[in-house]
Design a protein around this motif. Sequence first.
Motif, PDB file in Angstrom:
ATOM      1  N   PRO A 170       0.823  -1.208   0.000  1.00 40.75           N
ATOM      2  CA  PRO A 170       0.000   0.000   0.000  1.00 40.75           C
ATOM      3  C   PRO A 170       0.860   1.262   0.000  1.00 40.75           C
ATOM      4  CG  PRO A 170      -0.878  -1.588   1.560  1.00 40.75           C
ATOM      5  CD  PRO A 170       0.451  -2.124   1.095  1.00 40.75           C
ATOM      6  N   ARG A 171       0.416   2.257  -0.769  1.00 39.56           N
ATOM      7  CA  ARG A 171       1.172   3.513  -0.819  1.00 39.56           C
ATOM      8  C   ARG A 171       0.899   4.342   0.426  1.00 39.56           C
ATOM      9  NH1 ARG A 171       2.687   4.626  -6.160  1.00 39.56           N
ATOM     10  NH2 ARG A 171       2.446   2.711  -7.371  1.00 39.56           N
ATOM     11  N   VAL A 172      -0.348   4.363   0.843  1.00 40.42           N
ATOM     12  CA  VAL A 172      -0.755   5.165   1.994  1.00 40.42           C
ATOM     13  C   VAL A 172      -1.738   4.336   2.816  1.00 40.42           C
ATOM     14  CG1 VAL A 172      -1.791   7.345   2.757  1.00 40.42           C
ATOM     15  CG2 VAL A 172      -0.590   7.250   0.551  1.00 40.42           C
ATOM     16  N   SER A 173      -1.580   4.343   4.139  1.00 39.88           N
ATOM     17  CA  SER A 173      -2.539   3.648   4.999  1.00 39.88           C
ATOM     18  C   SER A 173      -2.984   4.563   6.124  1.00 39.88           C
ATOM     19  CB  SER A 173      -1.928   2.356   5.563  1.00 39.88           C
ATOM     20  OG  SER A 173      -1.883   1.359   4.560  1.00 39.88           O
ATOM     21  N   PHE A 174      -4.270   4.552   6.368  1.00 40.38           N
ATOM     22  CA  PHE A 174      -4.854   5.332   7.466  1.00 40.38           C
ATOM     23  C   PHE A 174      -5.161   4.383   8.620  1.00 40.38           C
ATOM     24  CE2 PHE A 174      -5.532   9.553   5.681  1.00 40.38           C
ATOM     25  CZ  PHE A 174      -5.291   9.318   4.340  1.00 40.38           C
ATOM     26  N   LEU A 175      -4.482   4.599   9.736  1.00 42.51           N
ATOM     27  CA  LEU A 175      -4.671   3.749  10.913  1.00 42.51           C
ATOM     28  C   LEU A 175      -5.305   4.589  12.019  1.00 42.51           C
ATOM     29  CD1 LEU A 175      -2.748   1.981   9.241  1.00 42.51           C
ATOM     30  CD2 LEU A 175      -1.554   1.394  11.338  1.00 42.51           C
ATOM     31  N   ASP A 176      -6.602   4.466  12.125  1.00 38.25           N
ATOM     32  CA  ASP A 176      -7.330   5.207  13.157  1.00 38.25           C
ATOM     33  C   ASP A 176      -7.873   4.206  14.167  1.00 38.25           C
ATOM     34  OD1 ASP A 176      -9.116   6.534  14.725  1.00 38.25           O
ATOM     35  OD2 ASP A 176     -10.128   7.575  13.087  1.00 38.25           O
ATOM     36  N   PRO A 177      -7.285   4.207  15.380  1.00 41.75           N
ATOM     37  CA  PRO A 177      -7.706   3.230  16.388  1.00 41.75           C
ATOM     38  C   PRO A 177      -9.208   3.261  16.673  1.00 41.75           C
ATOM     39  CG  PRO A 177      -5.699   4.325  17.077  1.00 41.75           C
ATOM     40  CD  PRO A 177      -6.171   5.049  15.854  1.00 41.75           C
ATOM     41  N   THR A 178      -9.848   4.414  16.509  1.00 43.08           N
ATOM     42  CA  THR A 178     -11.288   4.482  16.795  1.00 43.08           C
ATOM     43  C   THR A 178     -12.087   3.659  15.781  1.00 43.08           C
ATOM     44  OG1 THR A 178     -11.780   6.472  15.478  1.00 43.08           O
ATOM     45  CG2 THR A 178     -10.985   6.829  17.712  1.00 43.08           C
ATOM     46  N   ASN A 179     -11.503   3.402  14.606  1.00 43.72           N
ATOM     47  CA  ASN A 179     -12.192   2.546  13.636  1.00 43.72           C
ATOM     48  C   ASN A 179     -12.239   1.089  14.075  1.00 43.72           C
ATOM     49  OD1 ASN A 179     -12.876   4.564  11.837  1.00 43.72           O
ATOM     50  ND2 ASN A 179     -10.990   4.351  10.640  1.00 43.72           N
ATOM     51  N   THR A 180     -11.547   0.750  15.166  1.00 44.80           N
ATOM     52  CA  THR A 180     -11.605  -0.632  15.669  1.00 44.80           C
ATOM     53  C   THR A 180     -12.455  -0.735  16.947  1.00 44.80           C
ATOM     54  OG1 THR A 180      -9.564  -0.416  16.979  1.00 44.80           O
ATOM     55  CG2 THR A 180      -9.321  -1.148  14.712  1.00 44.80           C
ATOM     56  N   ALA A 240      -5.518   1.246  24.303  1.00 43.40           N
ATOM     57  CA  ALA A 240      -5.437  -0.189  23.991  1.00 43.40           C
ATOM     58  C   ALA A 240      -5.547  -0.417  22.490  1.00 43.40           C
ATOM     59  CB  ALA A 240      -6.546  -0.948  24.721  1.00 43.40           C
ATOM     60  N   ARG A 241      -6.528   0.221  21.869  1.00 43.74           N
ATOM     61  CA  ARG A 241      -6.718   0.028  20.419  1.00 43.74           C
ATOM     62  C   ARG A 241      -5.531   0.553  19.626  1.00 43.74           C
ATOM     63  NH1 ARG A 241     -10.596  -3.841  19.547  1.00 43.74           N
ATOM     64  NH2 ARG A 241     -12.611  -3.251  20.427  1.00 43.74           N
ATOM     65  N   ALA A 242      -4.950   1.664  20.094  1.00 42.19           N
ATOM     66  CA  ALA A 242      -3.805   2.247  19.385  1.00 42.19           C
ATOM     67  C   ALA A 242      -2.595   1.317  19.467  1.00 42.19           C
ATOM     68  CB  ALA A 242      -3.464   3.618  19.966  1.00 42.19           C
ATOM     69  N   ASN A 243      -2.333   0.803  20.652  1.00 43.39           N
ATOM     70  CA  ASN A 243      -1.194  -0.096  20.809  1.00 43.39           C
ATOM     71  C   ASN A 243      -1.367  -1.361  19.973  1.00 43.39           C
ATOM     72  OD1 ASN A 243       1.101   0.560  22.856  1.00 43.39           O
ATOM     73  ND2 ASN A 243      -0.726   1.447  23.777  1.00 43.39           N
ATOM     74  N   LEU A 244      -2.569  -1.924  19.970  1.00 42.09           N
ATOM     75  CA  LEU A 244      -2.790  -3.141  19.187  1.00 42.09           C
ATOM     76  C   LEU A 244      -2.661  -2.852  17.693  1.00 42.09           C
ATOM     77  CD1 LEU A 244      -5.806  -4.753  21.102  1.00 42.09           C
ATOM     78  CD2 LEU A 244      -3.394  -5.469  21.143  1.00 42.09           C
ATOM     79  N   MET A 245      -3.176  -1.709  17.277  1.00 48.37           N
ATOM     80  CA  MET A 245      -3.170  -1.392  15.851  1.00 48.37           C
ATOM     81  C   MET A 245      -1.748  -1.204  15.316  1.00 48.37           C
ATOM     82  SD  MET A 245      -5.541   1.444  14.027  1.00 48.37           S
ATOM     83  CE  MET A 245      -6.715   0.684  12.896  1.00 48.37           C
ATOM     84  N   TRP A 246      -0.965  -0.431  16.031  1.00 49.63           N
ATOM     85  CA  TRP A 246       0.391  -0.164  15.542  1.00 49.63           C
ATOM     86  C   TRP A 246       1.266  -1.419  15.687  1.00 49.63           C
ATOM     87  CZ3 TRP A 246       2.157   2.071  11.799  1.00 49.63           C
ATOM     88  CH2 TRP A 246       3.266   2.924  11.714  1.00 49.63           C
ATOM     89  N   ALA A 247       1.008  -2.211  16.738  1.00 50.98           N
ATOM     90  CA  ALA A 247       1.744  -3.479  16.894  1.00 50.98           C
ATOM     91  C   ALA A 247       1.436  -4.424  15.736  1.00 50.98           C
ATOM     92  CB  ALA A 247       1.397  -4.144  18.228  1.00 50.98           C
ATOM     93  N   SER A 248       0.194  -4.407  15.274  1.00 50.75           N
ATOM     94  CA  SER A 248      -0.174  -5.341  14.191  1.00 50.75           C
ATOM     95  C   SER A 248       0.619  -5.053  12.929  1.00 50.75           C
ATOM     96  CB  SER A 248      -1.686  -5.296  13.911  1.00 50.75           C
ATOM     97  OG  SER A 248      -2.044  -4.165  13.134  1.00 50.75           O
ATOM     98  N   SER A 249       0.840  -3.769  12.638  1.00 53.05           N
ATOM     99  CA  SER A 249       1.615  -3.432  11.440  1.00 53.05           C
ATOM    100  C   SER A 249       3.075  -3.857  11.587  1.00 53.05           C
ATOM    101  CB  SER A 249       1.585  -1.919  11.190  1.00 53.05           C
ATOM    102  OG  SER A 249       0.268  -1.450  11.080  1.00 53.05           O
TER     103      SER A 249
END
Lengths: 388, 388
Positions: A170-180, A240-249
């Motif tokens: 992906p060229r650009v990814s939007f990671l918004d923890p609130t979307n989870t 919690a959601r932010a940590n999980l999201m960035w860890a997943s990447s």
Amino acid sequence: MNDFVYHIPTKVYFGKDQLGNLGEELKQFGQRVLLVYGGGSIKRNGLYDRVMAELKQAGLDVFELSGVDPNPRVASVNKGAEICKREKIDVLLAVGGGSTIDATKFIGAAAYYDGDAWDLVIRKAPITNCLPIVTILTLAATGSEMDAGGVISNPETREKLVCGHPALLPRVSFLDPTNTYSVSAFQTACGSADIMSHIFEVYFTMDEDLYMLDCVMEGLLKTVIKYTPIAIKEPANYEARANLMWASSWAINGFVNGGKQKAWSCHPLEHELSAFYDITHGLGLAILTPRWMEYALNETTVSKFYQFGCNVFDMDKNMEPMLVAKKSIELLSEFFFKTIGLQSTLSEIGIDDTHFSEMARKACKGDVLAGFKPLKQQDIEKIYRMCL
Amino acid sequence: MNDFVYHIPTKVYFGKDQLGNLGEELKQFGQRVLLVYGGGSIKRNGLYDRVMAELKQAGLDVFELSGVDPNPRVASVNKGAEICKREKIDVLLAVGGGSTIDATKFIGAAAYYDGDAWDLVIRKAPITNCLPIVTILTLAATGSEMDAGGVISNPETREKLVCGHPALLPRVSFLDPTNTYSVSAFQTACGSADIMSHIFEVYFTMDEDLYMLDCVMEGLLKTVIKYTPIAIKEPANYEARANLMWASSWAINGFVNGGKQKAWSCHPLEHELSAFYDITHGLGLAILTPRWMEYALNETTVSKFYQFGCNVFDMDKNMEPMLVAKKSIELLSEFFFKTIGLQSTLSEIGIDDTHFSEMARKACKGDVLAGFKPLKQQDIEKIYRMCL
């Protein structure tokens, strides 16, 4: 220690107020956007409307492909590729979890191929190019938002295959923890099992380690262990959601690999499970992993389990290494099956031994599955049986 | 927790057999290369010859700028920019440590500016563009190989200033740990102090932390603490050099920052030291850091030091937090001044209090230096005095 190339040019917008950048980012690639998504969850939680508002404001021409399934099928890919060709799509926007993003990657590649997209997955035809991909992630799990691979299923052949190419990144990814926030407890737990498994597949190898990366992996594992129960209990806990999201990447974007040979174990075993039974990937991994660990633990491999137990579960370094190793596997089981509430056996989810032999043969392609402990068909069958 | 953008497109070739890719990487940017390097060390250790052989084989037109000093001066930058304009240079190749790479970044920017390059550093004129930069790193320290900033000195004004712009980010960097085998024990120790300080500047802040990134930073710190003494004792230990080299890039490429406000403390204090006395940056940081920590430790900040002590120095979590905090600062001093043998006071390196007042005023720009503990001129003077 092997040489390696590190190159992850994906631009990541992380956080809750970033969607205003979506239009501008898409427009650099062109005017005609294919929006790809799965079921209706993004309509229910309002994300679809927010995305459409941004696209409208940017004056983009939007086409849509919805209904991409979990364990995405090649049929969706072919359908998307047709739209790309017919409508002369410039850029793909995937809104969803790993399945949607994976399907989008192969849509982008198949747009440059005249024929069945399955040919690209089975490498009968080479991937030569890919339409630019922008993603909006809604599930912390597969890491597809920041890597160059994907998994596509073919129900006709009962195959679920991994395939990758640098053009798919992906060229650009939007990671918004609130979307989870709206991700269910079950899917949150499965996502975390997937993240942890991505790390285990690299951490538990016989290749020489770059100590620095082992430390990073241990940190990612501790992060998932700390925050998954919190996210399950408080679905709208941003931290919690932010940590999980960035860890997943970071679990699977290639950074932690550092030149190690890619020789994965649990993933090939799980892919057969979900190819045959269409179960949630992360659940299959959670059930398999502790059994695979028990099977892989021996006098040669014990030191790695000892390291895992001490550094991830904070166990006493003065204990007997084999004791630490066994206890660490117990603690992991406890985490998966008690703390975050996943089912612990295949029987519980309605899977019996009917296809074990065939699945095992496919998982090792009739040969040996290289890895921490090399596995032949009979080894894999045994591990499946341990999961009953 | 702040939103952030993560975007590090630098392609990194890591390892000992990667130089064969140099010619091809340079050629994508053009035919005319300006090779920038410092003193003669790359001639003595054979790297210059190996690089020239690659450039020759690729059929590139090579121009040279040598003699870039540690704490690189704006005069070198202006000289390089002149060559770029006169010879219509397409791409810059920096071979060296952070000083050489930093100078190269501003050469690349000044090539697009008609006037004194110092204008760009003091932001009198904006950086608008930069020639493509390829680096071959020879010292694990500044992280310049994978970030978009640089530090340039002006002896006339006794200024040493940091400046950054996305265009300055190297496109390709070659990180070969064997290129650091010839780095002296002293420079190895100073490099490690610099790496650690980059992490401390982010780790010790009052901003909300992303736990995952704290774990990564603790891992990087443990890596430096583990491998610096080994690299000093066995300069050709590949594992040690590899871990230090990759840690140096990740300490400051922006990943660990994760949206925190950039409010650094020891670096501004040290930049005045080396602006006035031209000392090695890492040495200044090693002397300053434990004193700054002592000065910053209080009831508000103790929890972060406790975390540091427990997770980096493996101290007993059941101990009194303030005790852990104090002990962790002691252990860090012991590491800098005993284990890796750096001088422990400014007096030892011939610096007295003559300029402390002026340096302190400049460091906080006559105001307050924001950070973990906000520092006014008088605070900074006190910290300098603690270093005597």
